[in-house]
Design an enzyme around this catalytic site. Sequence first.
Site, PDB file in Angstrom:
ATOM      1  N   GLY A 135      24.681 -52.508 -82.400  1.00  0.00           N
ATOM      2  CA  GLY A 135      25.930 -51.864 -82.796  1.00  0.00           C
ATOM      3  C   GLY A 135      26.163 -50.647 -81.920  1.00  0.00           C
ATOM      4  O   GLY A 135      25.218 -50.068 -81.367  1.00  0.00           O
ATOM      5  N   ASN A 288      25.500 -44.085 -84.608  1.00  0.00           N
ATOM      6  CA  ASN A 288      25.624 -45.540 -84.678  1.00  0.00           C
ATOM      7  C   ASN A 288      26.654 -45.924 -85.738  1.00  0.00           C
ATOM      8  O   ASN A 288      27.191 -45.051 -86.437  1.00  0.00           O
ATOM      9  CB  ASN A 288      24.250 -46.155 -84.970  1.00  0.00           C
ATOM     10  CG  ASN A 288      23.797 -45.874 -86.382  1.00  0.00           C
ATOM     11  OD1 ASN A 288      23.995 -44.778 -86.912  1.00  0.00           O
ATOM     12  ND2 ASN A 288      23.182 -46.862 -87.007  1.00  0.00           N
ATOM     13  N   CYS A 290      26.833 -46.998 -88.832  1.00  0.00           N
ATOM     14  CA  CYS A 290      26.787 -46.554 -90.237  1.00  0.00           C
ATOM     15  C   CYS A 290      26.490 -45.080 -90.396  1.00  0.00           C
ATOM     16  O   CYS A 290      26.341 -44.587 -91.530  1.00  0.00           O
ATOM     17  CB  CYS A 290      25.764 -47.386 -90.995  1.00  0.00           C
ATOM     18  SG  CYS A 290      26.319 -49.076 -91.244  1.00  0.00           S
ATOM     19  N   GLU A 292      23.938 -43.035 -89.627  1.00  0.00           N
ATOM     20  CA  GLU A 292      22.653 -42.416 -89.928  1.00  0.00           C
ATOM     21  C   GLU A 292      21.847 -42.048 -88.687  1.00  0.00           C
ATOM     22  O   GLU A 292      20.845 -41.356 -88.787  1.00  0.00           O
ATOM     23  CB  GLU A 292      21.811 -43.340 -90.826  1.00  0.00           C
ATOM     24  CG  GLU A 292      21.114 -44.478 -90.113  1.00  0.00           C
ATOM     25  CD  GLU A 292      22.014 -45.657 -89.818  1.00  0.00           C
ATOM     26  OE1 GLU A 292      21.537 -46.650 -89.257  1.00  0.00           O
ATOM     27  OE2 GLU A 292      23.210 -45.590 -90.164  1.00  0.00           O
ATOM     28  N   THR A 432      19.970 -51.210 -95.123  1.00  0.00           N
ATOM     29  CA  THR A 432      18.974 -52.290 -95.057  1.00  0.00           C
ATOM     30  C   THR A 432      19.536 -53.554 -95.683  1.00  0.00           C
ATOM     31  O   THR A 432      18.836 -54.255 -96.408  1.00  0.00           O
ATOM     32  CB  THR A 432      17.679 -51.872 -95.784  1.00  0.00           C
ATOM     33  OG1 THR A 432      17.984 -51.588 -97.155  1.00  0.00           O
ATOM     34  CG2 THR A 432      17.047 -50.662 -95.134  1.00  0.00           C
ATOM     35  N   GLY A 433      20.810 -53.828 -95.399  1.00  0.00           N
ATOM     36  CA  GLY A 433      21.461 -54.960 -96.044  1.00  0.00           C
ATOM     37  C   GLY A 433      20.673 -56.249 -95.954  1.00  0.00           C
ATOM     38  O   GLY A 433      20.185 -56.785 -96.941  1.00  0.00           O
TER      39      GLY A 433
END
Length: 749
Positions: A135, A288, A290, A292, A432-433
């Site tokens: 990503g 990145n 998301c 974090e 952590t999907g």
Amino acid sequence: MITACEADSAISDRSLEDQIELSSNSLTVLEKRYLKKDEHGNVVETPEELFRRVAHNVASADLLYDPEADDAALEEKFYTMMTNLEFLPNSPTLMNAGRDLQQLSACFVLPIADSMESIFQAIKYTALIHKSGGGTGFSFSRLRPAHDVVHSTGGIASGPVSFMKVFDAATEAVKQGGTRRGANMAILYVDHPDILEFITCKEDDATLNNFNISVGITERFMEAVKSDGEFELVNPRNGEVTRKVMARKVFELIVKMAWKNGEPGIIFLDRINRDNPTPEIGEIESTNPCGEQPLLPYESCNLGSINLAGMVKAGKIDFNHLKETVWLAVHFLDNVIDKNNFPFPEMETVTKGNRKIGLGVMGFADMLIMLGIPYNSQAALAVGEKVMRFISQESTKASIELAKKRGVFPNFSRSVFAEPIRNASRTTIAPTGSLSIIAGCSSGIEPLFAVSFVRKNILNDVIMVEVNPLFEEIARERGFYSAELIEEIARTGSLQGTEVPPDVQELFVTAHDISPEWHVRMQAAFQNHTDNAVSKTVNFPNSATEEDVARVFELAYELGCKGVTVYRDGSRETQVLNRGTKKEKEGEQEVQKAPRPRPELTVGGTVKITTGCGSLYVTINEDEHGLCEVFARMGKSGGCISSHSEAIGRLISLALRAGVGTESVMKQLKGIRCPKPAFHNGEKVLSCADAIQIAIQRYIHNGASSVQLSLDQLSEGLWGRCPECPECGAMLEMQEGCLKCRSCGYSEC
């Protein structure tokens, strides 16, 4: 109706599942996204072989430092840690380690300078990264604003948002080879002249679907918001102030859009740069997708997560085991840097210069339940802070020990670090999907999304109920488990308002039971001991106000978070429009009748009918308007019989949704003969078509009494709030800023 536990019994025996305990959802995700496939798309790797492949490849990095190293023993430790589901690396490592691609990083940040050359170079690099499963994050803050002058051509600039759409189109075209959807983060500094356009650029849900967006917030801006003062917007091309705006008005617009559909998020860039471990190398401008993992331009990072549920033994946290896992995980992630095949040279130079790793956690909500501690409590905050402090301390010690053997990272500076250390940063709380599905635990540091919920299988002919295994265990032990209770819980996902004992209700609180303040406080508890940042979503009920969202943004700033993402329940629903078709004929408007769209949720039943060709299974589903679809499947037969049955079902479904009466449909099917009639329960069945009308007749005669969850009940509950997975039909969850499916691993990020 069947439970997920019953469905698990149907797991394929193609691999050695009795050695690795994997749920049906875990196997689905592995087979769909991680295991090797041949040129025909057939899976040619077992889960054991995947973990062996990764362990062998990553352990071999030790030989780069010591040709006599016992990499076989290390491989066994890595393999055991992963197969015990105690630690898993990020998805590209699982997908690519030991394979031709060998691109192992999840997070990349690319620079974008104010030139066409830089912009389209970044687009090229983005395509290569997405193709390899990574990503990308960007700051568009250096681009001149829309309508600014372009001296080289005499024209005017189109601005950052315009170029974001070009990146979005490129991402859509690549699709990451079908393994992961391309995901981007776009950040714009709050003082950019185009900031208002940026804040509202995703107001239309159909726009920039491959981007998450966040506003880069500065300390000056927050001070101006607090004092209700003016704030200067500055042209990045020349540093000139273009105009002044009321900071509070900009803040309120951010809040309004976040309330409306969850975007933009906010990122406190000044705070991130205060913790920049290599300030002499450059300034951090983006993260990145998301949010974090803050990174320098051309920097990448590989992540991994420890399953905290596996660190609880006999109702207590096993800190000795946690320490062993942390040290081994740090060794693993440092090795990944050396085994990584970077997409381009600049990325390798910067990444190996800083050697950042991102060790995080998953299964935190499960850990709290196993400890008997409600998520929304001071005790839970204390556990979160204690656990993350321990992980931070031990990961730092492990990195210092590695530095003694392998040397410090090349950009190490004594002015920043007290001791020689191997990795510029060590900890990150990442989403952590897919990993949490594989591990069978809760996601990241999120609370449970639902204790029980309904999902449909991909054919939409069976309704299944997923049940949290920890809740089921407690409910059975204490004697209040029943199928009726599980179905009641599945309507909302929550235990609130049920007859479940109060202490169990308190323990199994869900994301929607918890006030937004507790979400922020938990994020802050972990952020206090995390080098990078924390990915988490603050969930709001649909009834939340803009003032509620504003308070969360302000609280996140006050508590030291590095960013925050919010989601108001039901605010990101897509609308399916059916306009029909029209045509002009000799001055008149002739309207062609079109079927209504297939509803997201149907209920129904399946009728088995004996025919001369075999057993025919007819599934009839209905919505609030009545019967809406029919599926007909002929046992194990294939060829023309099955294709004809499918075609008949499709045409019936089309007719029903176009408003053709059920009696008219049945009349057309009844009495059709074939050469092989049969008898079913004393009634003559003349053909498959005749059998379908008999099945419809019986369904109507028996009614829908056998369907235990009605449309009204489901639409008012979790199904009414959550969109459906476009790949498998299960319920999507909003977690860590992304809509995700826990059944097949689909993610919008």
